[in-house]
Structure formats: structure tokens, C-alpha cells
Enzyme design. Structure first.
Site, short mmCIF file in Angstrom:
data_model
loop_
_atom_site.label_atom_id
_atom_site.label_comp_id
_atom_site.label_asym_id
_atom_site.label_seq_id
_atom_site.Cartn_x
_atom_site.Cartn_y
_atom_site.Cartn_z
N HIS A 36 -40.53 -10.98 -52.44
CA HIS A 36 -39.37 -10.07 -52.39
C HIS A 36 -38.83 -9.94 -50.97
O HIS A 36 -39.49 -9.40 -50.07
CB HIS A 36 -39.82 -8.71 -52.93
CG HIS A 36 -38.71 -7.71 -53.02
ND1 HIS A 36 -38.29 -6.97 -51.93
CD2 HIS A 36 -37.94 -7.33 -54.07
CE1 HIS A 36 -37.31 -6.18 -52.32
NE2 HIS A 36 -37.08 -6.36 -53.60
N ASP A 37 -37.63 -10.49 -50.75
CA ASP A 37 -36.83 -10.23 -49.54
C ASP A 37 -37.52 -10.61 -48.22
O ASP A 37 -37.33 -9.95 -47.20
CB ASP A 37 -36.42 -8.76 -49.47
CG ASP A 37 -35.37 -8.39 -50.50
OD1 ASP A 37 -35.02 -9.25 -51.33
OD2 ASP A 37 -34.91 -7.23 -50.48
N LYS A 122 -30.00 -11.32 -54.69
CA LYS A 122 -30.27 -9.91 -55.01
C LYS A 122 -29.26 -9.00 -54.32
O LYS A 122 -28.97 -9.16 -53.14
CB LYS A 122 -31.70 -9.54 -54.57
CG LYS A 122 -32.14 -8.16 -55.04
CD LYS A 122 -33.63 -7.98 -54.86
CE LYS A 122 -33.97 -7.61 -53.44
NZ LYS A 122 -33.67 -6.20 -53.13
#
Length: 221
Positions: A36-37, A122
Site C-alpha cells: 500500500h502506497d 488509488k
């Protein structure tokens, strides 16, 4: 607007986190790994040779390598640069215009996606908002989400919560996530353990994957 420097802090231990309420076990044949990110824009705020990033990043690398070996799908979420105000929306009120195209958007070198990995653009904290994450999990025939990356009390926690609300079992990897502070990190882990998922450490997760594959081989035999 750059992310302010994040002071080093020790990763929380499982003993510091609320106990898990469910007996869910990670299964190599049901799981997807979410990274994530992990983009330079976010990770630049850390001192990478100090905690929590030193251990969290090394554990993400370990998990990704093992998932590749086991054929577990690996999904990256990455925010785009130069977002139009209509796309940025209310995020701008908290975080400004965000990252620009170029070095900001790149995944850190240790975790560069391979051609086999899935990349998701995202737009909000949760990996499920305005993306096809739920459809990807369904396509892969998976109903567990292993959550790693940054930041634990924001996108990681909310992705776990939204996985739960989509009947996907989330597992937040305590020592493969990082946050703004130890308090934020513990809060995220407490929430997941008490309300929507399972908190697990890297070594226990890797052991569970080995056991699930061994059990599957025994069942086939």
C-alpha cells in the site's frame, strides 16, 4: 505539499496490541498481498535506516518474495501525480495538492513492481474506493487480503475495514506497516484486531503460509 519528517519510533509488539477476536488463519491459496502506497513521496519522510521503516520495508520485501514463490497475487496501490482538483477533492483540504509526476510517484527501489504484479491507481485512503480492487480479488478467486505499507492508521486500516465490509478477511501485518508515530500505529492495529480483521507479524504469516500449503498437499495425497 511535502509530508513532514517522521521521527523514528520502535515498531509495536504484538503484546502491545489488542487481542485478535477471530480465529482466521492466513491461507496461501486464498490470499492476496497488498503493498500500500510505498511511493517515494510518502517514504521520503522516514529515515530508512532507522525504525520503523528499516524493519517494515525489509519485511515487505520478504513477504513479496515469498508470495511470488507461492503464486500469491501481489497488488500495489499507487496514487497518481498532478491530480486535477476535481479528482483530488477533499484530500486537498488536509494534504494540499499531493505529489507531482516523476520521482514522487515511483515505488521505492526495493519493492519495484514486476510485470506479474498488479498495479492499482488509488484516489482515496482506502484501496477499495474508486478502484476495481473488489473485482480483482474476485477474478483471482481470493478472499483474504494481507495489508502492508503506509500509513497504518490511514490507508492501511481503512483498506482493512473496507475489505471486511466486502466479506474479505483482512490481515494487517504489524511489522510490515509504518505510520506517523507509535501511538498511531498501535491505534490502527487495535482497531483492526477488535473490529474488522487479524493483526499478525511477518514470521507468523510466513509460517501460516507454509502450513496451509503443506495441509493442501496432504489433502490432495
Amino acid at each position: 505539499m511535502a509530508i513532514a519528517p517522521i521521527a523514528p519510533y520502535s515498531l509495536p509488539a504484538m503484546s502491545q496490541v489488542a487481542g485478535n477476536r477471530t480465529g482466521w488463519d492466513p491461507d496461501a491459496d486464498r490470499a492476496v498481498l497488498l503493498i500500500h502506497d510505498m511511493q517515494e513521496y510518502f517514504i521520503r519522510a522516514y529515515q530508512r535506516d532507522r525504525e520503523p521503516m528499516r524493519t517494515a520495508l525489509a519485511n515487505m520485501v520478504r513477504l513479496r518474495e515469498r508470495c511470488h514463490e507461492l503464486g500469491i497475487p501481489v497488488v500495489y496501490t499507487m496514487q497518481p501525480g498532478n491530480q486535477h482538483p476535481s479528482r483530488r477533492g477533499l484530500l486537498a483540504d488536509f494534504w494540499g495538492a499531493g505529489m507531482t509526476n516523476g520521482p514522487d510517484t515511483r515505488v521505492v527501489p526495493e519493492l519495484l513492481p514486476t510485470p506479474a504484479d498488479i498495479q492499482v491507481v488509488k484516489w482515496r485512503y482506502s484501496a477499495f474506493q474508486r478502484t476495481d480492487m473488489r473485482e480483482l480479488l474476485s477474478y483471482e478467486g481470493r478472499d483474504q487480503l494481507i495489508v502492508t505499507g503506509v500509513y497504518a492508521h490511514m490507508g492501511c486500516m481503512l483498506s482493512a475495514a473496507e475489505a471486511f465490509m466486502n466479506d474479505v478477511q483482512p490481515f494487517l501485518v504489524l511489522d510490515a506497516t509504518a505510520d506517523f508515530s507509535a501511538d498511531d500505529h498501535r491505534m490502527a492495529a487495535d482497531y483492526v484486531a477488535r473490529r474488522c480483521g487479524v493483526v499478525v507479524e511477518t514470521e507468523a504469516l510466513l509460517t501460516a503460509f507454509r502450513h496451509s500449503r503443506a495441509a493442501a498437499r496432504t489433502a490432495i495425497a
